[in-house]
Motif scaffolding. Structure first.
Motif, short mmCIF file in Angstrom:
data_model
loop_
_atom_site.label_atom_id
_atom_site.label_comp_id
_atom_site.label_asym_id
_atom_site.label_seq_id
_atom_site.Cartn_x
_atom_site.Cartn_y
_atom_site.Cartn_z
N PHE A 1 2.68 -4.58 7.99
CA PHE A 1 2.55 -5.47 6.83
C PHE A 1 1.07 -5.84 6.62
CE2 PHE A 1 6.76 -6.04 8.60
CZ PHE A 1 7.55 -5.88 7.49
N PRO A 2 0.25 -4.86 6.18
CA PRO A 2 -1.19 -5.12 6.08
C PRO A 2 -1.65 -5.77 4.78
CG PRO A 2 -0.75 -2.85 5.52
CD PRO A 2 0.58 -3.47 5.90
N SER A 3 -0.82 -5.75 3.74
CA SER A 3 -1.30 -6.08 2.40
C SER A 3 -1.33 -7.57 2.09
CB SER A 3 -0.45 -5.36 1.35
OG SER A 3 -0.34 -3.98 1.66
N VAL A 4 -0.25 -8.28 2.40
CA VAL A 4 -0.13 -9.70 2.08
C VAL A 4 0.36 -10.42 3.33
CG1 VAL A 4 1.05 -11.42 0.66
CG2 VAL A 4 0.48 -9.20 -0.32
N ALA B 1 0.83 -1.21 0.00
CA ALA B 1 0.00 0.00 0.00
C ALA B 1 0.86 1.25 0.00
CB ALA B 1 -0.92 0.00 1.22
N GLY B 2 2.09 1.15 0.53
CA GLY B 2 2.96 2.32 0.61
C GLY B 2 2.50 3.26 1.69
N TYR C 1 14.42 -9.27 5.28
CA TYR C 1 13.49 -8.16 5.06
C TYR C 1 13.97 -7.28 3.92
CZ TYR C 1 16.62 -4.93 7.63
OH TYR C 1 17.68 -4.16 8.04
N HIS C 2 13.00 -6.58 3.33
CA HIS C 2 13.24 -5.56 2.31
C HIS C 2 12.42 -4.33 2.69
CE1 HIS C 2 14.37 -9.01 -0.23
NE2 HIS C 2 15.07 -8.14 -0.92
N VAL C 3 12.98 -3.16 2.48
CA VAL C 3 12.24 -1.91 2.59
C VAL C 3 12.63 -1.08 1.37
CG1 VAL C 3 11.86 0.21 3.92
CG2 VAL C 3 12.23 -1.95 5.12
N ASN C 4 11.64 -0.58 0.65
CA ASN C 4 11.86 0.25 -0.53
C ASN C 4 11.11 1.57 -0.37
OD1 ASN C 4 13.35 -1.75 -2.18
ND2 ASN C 4 11.43 -2.87 -2.06
N THR C 5 11.85 2.67 -0.47
CA THR C 5 11.23 3.99 -0.31
C THR C 5 11.24 4.73 -1.65
OG1 THR C 5 13.36 4.96 0.36
CG2 THR C 5 11.92 4.13 2.12
N THR C 6 10.41 5.76 -1.74
CA THR C 6 10.28 6.50 -3.00
C THR C 6 11.47 7.41 -3.26
OG1 THR C 6 9.06 8.25 -1.87
CG2 THR C 6 7.76 6.49 -2.89
N ALA C 7 12.25 7.72 -2.22
CA ALA C 7 13.43 8.57 -2.37
C ALA C 7 14.48 8.10 -1.36
CB ALA C 7 13.08 10.03 -2.12
N GLY D 1 4.32 2.43 -3.09
CA GLY D 1 2.96 1.92 -3.17
C GLY D 1 2.74 1.22 -4.49
N GLY D 2 1.80 0.28 -4.53
CA GLY D 2 1.51 -0.43 -5.76
C GLY D 2 2.64 -1.37 -6.16
N SER D 3 3.53 -1.63 -5.23
CA SER D 3 4.66 -2.54 -5.45
C SER D 3 5.14 -2.98 -4.07
CB SER D 3 5.77 -1.85 -6.25
OG SER D 3 6.29 -0.76 -5.51
#
Length: 141
Positions: free
Chosen positions: A31-34, A16-17, A62-68, A128-130
């Motif tokens: 971790f609400p999505s999956v 969800a991002g 673990y993985h964490v991916n941010t927009t910036a 989000g969306g990924s």
């Protein structure tokens, strides 16, 4: 939509991002999505706290991916203690964080993934969306 794993294993993700405020003491990632969890792993406390209900040797990643890119750190917190070997310190700015460890856990052990700020307060926006964030827990034996 998928059946839970038949061995002690779990995967959870945040797709969800969203913006998270990150404090020095650490902010738990949700971790609400999956959530694909075997019956002996639970996820509670706002989808932030994993509990393993079988003792053994575990691989946790673990993985964490941010927009910036952000000057923040990530770490696992097991049974309330920061796990040094899982920590990615905020020494440089990153937009992708990944760590994998193997550790012995006893039944009832808890696991959280946190982002933390080096000083004061920070913010990060998960993709989000990924894959914004994910956690995988597998009992090896």
């Amino acid at each position: 939509p998928y059946p839970p794993p038949s061995i002690t294993a779990g995967f959870a993700a945040n797709t969800a991002g969203g913006l998270i405020t990150v404090i020095v003491a650490g902010t738990d990632i949700s971790f609400p999505s999956v959530q694909l969890l075997s019956g002996d792993i639970t996820l509670t406390a706002g989808n932030t706290l994993f509990t393993v209900n079988q003792s053994g040797l575990y691989r946790i990643s673990y993985h964490v991916n941010t927009t910036a890119a952000v000057a923040l750190g990530t770490r696992l917190v097991i049974n309330g203690g920061n796990v040094t070997q899982s920590t990615i310190p905020p020494a440089i700015t990153l937009s992708q964080f990944y760590s994998e460890i193997e550790t012995n856990l006893t039944s009832g052990s808890t696991i959280r993934l946190q982002m933390y700020a080096p000083a004061l307060i920070g913010a990060a926006t998960l993709l989000g969306g990924s894959l914004g964030a994910s956690m995988m827990i597998i009992r090896l034996g």
